[in-house]
Design a protein around this motif. Sequence first.
Motif, PDB file in Angstrom:
ATOM      1  N   LEU A 182      50.145 -39.801  16.725  1.00 34.35           N
ATOM      2  CA  LEU A 182      51.111 -40.129  15.667  1.00 34.35           C
ATOM      3  C   LEU A 182      50.408 -40.308  14.313  1.00 34.35           C
ATOM      4  O   LEU A 182      50.962 -40.928  13.404  1.00 34.35           O
ATOM      5  N   ALA A 183      49.189 -39.761  14.196  1.00 33.94           N
ATOM      6  CA  ALA A 183      48.459 -39.801  12.911  1.00 33.94           C
ATOM      7  C   ALA A 183      49.082 -38.726  12.028  1.00 33.94           C
ATOM      8  O   ALA A 183      48.856 -37.531  12.244  1.00 33.94           O
ATOM      9  N   ASN A 184      49.912 -39.147  11.075  1.00 36.38           N
ATOM     10  CA  ASN A 184      50.798 -38.157  10.426  1.00 36.38           C
ATOM     11  C   ASN A 184      50.786 -38.208   8.900  1.00 36.38           C
ATOM     12  O   ASN A 184      51.787 -37.889   8.259  1.00 36.38           O
ATOM     13  N   LYS A 185      49.643 -38.589   8.346  1.00 38.62           N
ATOM     14  CA  LYS A 185      49.563 -38.674   6.877  1.00 38.62           C
ATOM     15  C   LYS A 185      49.601 -37.268   6.256  1.00 38.62           C
ATOM     16  O   LYS A 185      48.954 -36.346   6.758  1.00 38.62           O
ATOM     17  N   ILE A 186      50.354 -37.168   5.158  1.00 35.89           N
ATOM     18  CA  ILE A 186      50.500 -35.880   4.459  1.00 35.89           C
ATOM     19  C   ILE A 186      50.147 -36.109   2.995  1.00 35.89           C
ATOM     20  O   ILE A 186      50.739 -36.966   2.353  1.00 35.89           O
ATOM     21  N   THR A 187      49.165 -35.350   2.471  1.00 35.30           N
ATOM     22  CA  THR A 187      48.730 -35.561   1.087  1.00 35.30           C
ATOM     23  C   THR A 187      48.749 -34.227   0.334  1.00 35.30           C
ATOM     24  O   THR A 187      48.055 -33.275   0.733  1.00 35.30           O
ATOM     25  N   PHE A 188      49.511 -34.174  -0.748  1.00 36.06           N
ATOM     26  CA  PHE A 188      49.539 -32.962  -1.583  1.00 36.06           C
ATOM     27  C   PHE A 188      48.446 -33.072  -2.643  1.00 36.06           C
ATOM     28  O   PHE A 188      48.175 -34.153  -3.156  1.00 36.06           O
ATOM     29  N   PHE A 189      47.813 -31.938  -2.980  1.00 39.80           N
ATOM     30  CA  PHE A 189      46.802 -31.961  -4.035  1.00 39.80           C
ATOM     31  C   PHE A 189      46.698 -30.578  -4.696  1.00 39.80           C
ATOM     32  O   PHE A 189      47.195 -29.587  -4.135  1.00 39.80           O
ATOM     33  N   ASN A 190      46.096 -30.552  -5.854  1.00 44.82           N
ATOM     34  CA  ASN A 190      45.895 -29.296  -6.619  1.00 44.82           C
ATOM     35  C   ASN A 190      47.188 -28.525  -6.862  1.00 44.82           C
ATOM     36  O   ASN A 190      47.174 -27.306  -7.016  1.00 44.82           O
ATOM     37  N   GLY A 191      48.312 -29.170  -6.779  1.00 47.85           N
ATOM     38  CA  GLY A 191      49.579 -28.488  -7.069  1.00 47.85           C
ATOM     39  C   GLY A 191      50.175 -27.704  -5.929  1.00 47.85           C
ATOM     40  O   GLY A 191      51.365 -27.758  -5.684  1.00 47.85           O
ATOM     41  N   ASP A 192      49.334 -26.956  -5.176  1.00 48.45           N
ATOM     42  CA  ASP A 192      49.901 -26.092  -4.143  1.00 48.45           C
ATOM     43  C   ASP A 192      49.190 -26.185  -2.788  1.00 48.45           C
ATOM     44  O   ASP A 192      49.284 -25.271  -1.966  1.00 48.45           O
ATOM     45  N   SER A 193      48.464 -27.290  -2.563  1.00 49.38           N
ATOM     46  CA  SER A 193      47.793 -27.462  -1.268  1.00 49.38           C
ATOM     47  C   SER A 193      48.267 -28.758  -0.618  1.00 49.38           C
ATOM     48  O   SER A 193      48.676 -29.692  -1.309  1.00 49.38           O
ATOM     49  N   VAL A 194      48.211 -28.787   0.698  1.00 46.40           N
ATOM     50  CA  VAL A 194      48.572 -30.021   1.395  1.00 46.40           C
ATOM     51  C   VAL A 194      47.586 -30.262   2.531  1.00 46.40           C
ATOM     52  O   VAL A 194      47.203 -29.330   3.249  1.00 46.40           O
ATOM     53  N   LEU A 195      47.165 -31.522   2.640  1.00 51.82           N
ATOM     54  CA  LEU A 195      46.291 -31.944   3.730  1.00 51.82           C
ATOM     55  C   LEU A 195      47.155 -32.740   4.699  1.00 51.82           C
ATOM     56  O   LEU A 195      47.727 -33.766   4.317  1.00 51.82           O
ATOM     57  N   ALA A 196      47.277 -32.254   5.927  1.00 50.08           N
ATOM     58  CA  ALA A 196      48.140 -32.928   6.904  1.00 50.08           C
ATOM     59  C   ALA A 196      47.316 -33.351   8.111  1.00 50.08           C
ATOM     60  O   ALA A 196      46.545 -32.556   8.655  1.00 50.08           O
ATOM     61  N   GLU A 197      47.493 -34.606   8.512  1.00 50.45           N
ATOM     62  CA  GLU A 197      46.841 -35.058   9.742  1.00 50.45           C
ATOM     63  C   GLU A 197      47.493 -34.351  10.928  1.00 50.45           C
ATOM     64  O   GLU A 197      48.661 -33.941  10.866  1.00 50.45           O
ATOM     65  N   SER A 198      46.735 -34.278  12.039  1.00 47.52           N
ATOM     66  CA  SER A 198      47.184 -33.393  13.131  1.00 47.52           C
ATOM     67  C   SER A 198      48.429 -33.879  13.854  1.00 47.52           C
ATOM     68  O   SER A 198      49.081 -33.107  14.545  1.00 47.52           O
ATOM     69  N   GLY A 199      48.786 -35.164  13.686  1.00 43.42           N
ATOM     70  CA  GLY A 199      50.015 -35.652  14.306  1.00 43.42           C
ATOM     71  C   GLY A 199      51.218 -35.535  13.383  1.00 43.42           C
ATOM     72  O   GLY A 199      52.331 -35.952  13.748  1.00 43.42           O
ATOM     73  N   ALA A 200      51.011 -34.987  12.177  1.00 45.48           N
ATOM     74  CA  ALA A 200      52.147 -34.800  11.249  1.00 45.48           C
ATOM     75  C   ALA A 200      53.107 -33.794  11.871  1.00 45.48           C
ATOM     76  O   ALA A 200      52.691 -32.826  12.517  1.00 45.48           O
TER      77      ALA A 200
END
Length: 296
Positions: free
Chosen positions: A72-90
């Motif tokens: 359930l590790a589900n953090k989602i972080t947008f950066f640089n305008g068009d990229s997203v870093l998503a944890e694997s439980g997202a």
Amino acid sequence: MPNLERNKPLAPFTTYKIGGPADLFVEVYTIDELIHAISEAHCNGIPFFLLGCGANILVTDKGFRGLVIRNLANKITFFNGDSVLAESGAVVADLIEKCCDRGLSGFEHFVGIPSTVGGAMWQNLHFLSPDRQQTVFVEEIVQTSRILTEEGQFCTVGAEYFQFDYDKSILQKRKDIVLDVTFQLSPKQKEEIRAVVDANMAWRNARQPQLAEYPSCGSVFKKIKDIGAGRLIEQVGLKGLRIGGAEVSGKHANFIVNTGNATAADVLQLIQYVQEEVKLKLGYTLETEITVVGEL
Ligand SMILES: Cc1cc2nc3c(=O)[nH]c(=O)nc-3n(C[C@H](O)[C@H](O)[C@H](O)COP(=O)(O)OP(=O)(O)OC[C@H]3O[C@@H](n4cnc5c(N)ncnc54)[C@H](O)[C@@H]3O)c2cc1C
């Protein structure tokens, strides 16, 4: 692990709503907790299974001898305008919503598919393109991923590492764990993205049994190029066939649904029967797409 549970029924954590208990069960909410749970399993010599939405697995009636780690590790972080870093439980549905709101295109093709980011990487999540002429794969938006290799190393790898193919990735050969993934999206009008979401949902609703009414794990058999497993099953007249509580869906023959009280044994028997009939009458070998998890 403070929230470790014993003898935990797994059925509620799968889209099939089928399956016996896990000897040990833990829910992890951060990547550190995920790493810790895996390391505890390794140190104690306990087999483990990493569970996402449980949408591509059939848990056996006897359940799993070892530790099930629900991610359930589900953090989602947008950066640089068009990229997203998503944890694997997202969950992919959350990514679609967040991306739509920001006018970022890439995930909308996968609407209506229950999946975590980890599960999506495991089988190279895919769906038809908006014109229905090609298949869109998640690999197309994967930029990099942080993984814990089966040898216990932390690495950042590019999309090529995963050797993606139709329903395939390296994760099916190596016990690497996806910790998080960076996706490259493209800016697009929100209305255009929403239109794809709506069209795909309408397409699914018209052609596939709905999960709320008919628990399933989606398509059971791998696609046979240019033919389609569902069409073969339909051709041999198996739509609607039932063993126990498991039924070949009348709406989509590649779905085997749980009509309410199906056991894993019912589903497995029905799978075998379908394979035998298709082989006997049409000569095609149907391979399963889903993973059977647990003691047989
Ligand atoms: C109604 C329905 C419709 C569907 N339609 C489609 C469709 O159109 N297209 C499609 O591609 N699929 C479809 N599926 C199948 C399913 O949704 C996908 O396979 C999905 O990606 C599974 O993700 P999950 O999180 O549920 O994985 P799970 O089922 O929980 O796990 C699947 C495998 O991935 C592994 N895994 C999970 N997380 C990680 C991780 N972080 N690192 C390494 N391994 C990991 C698990 O250990 C397991 O082996 C459908 C399923 C249903 C129920």
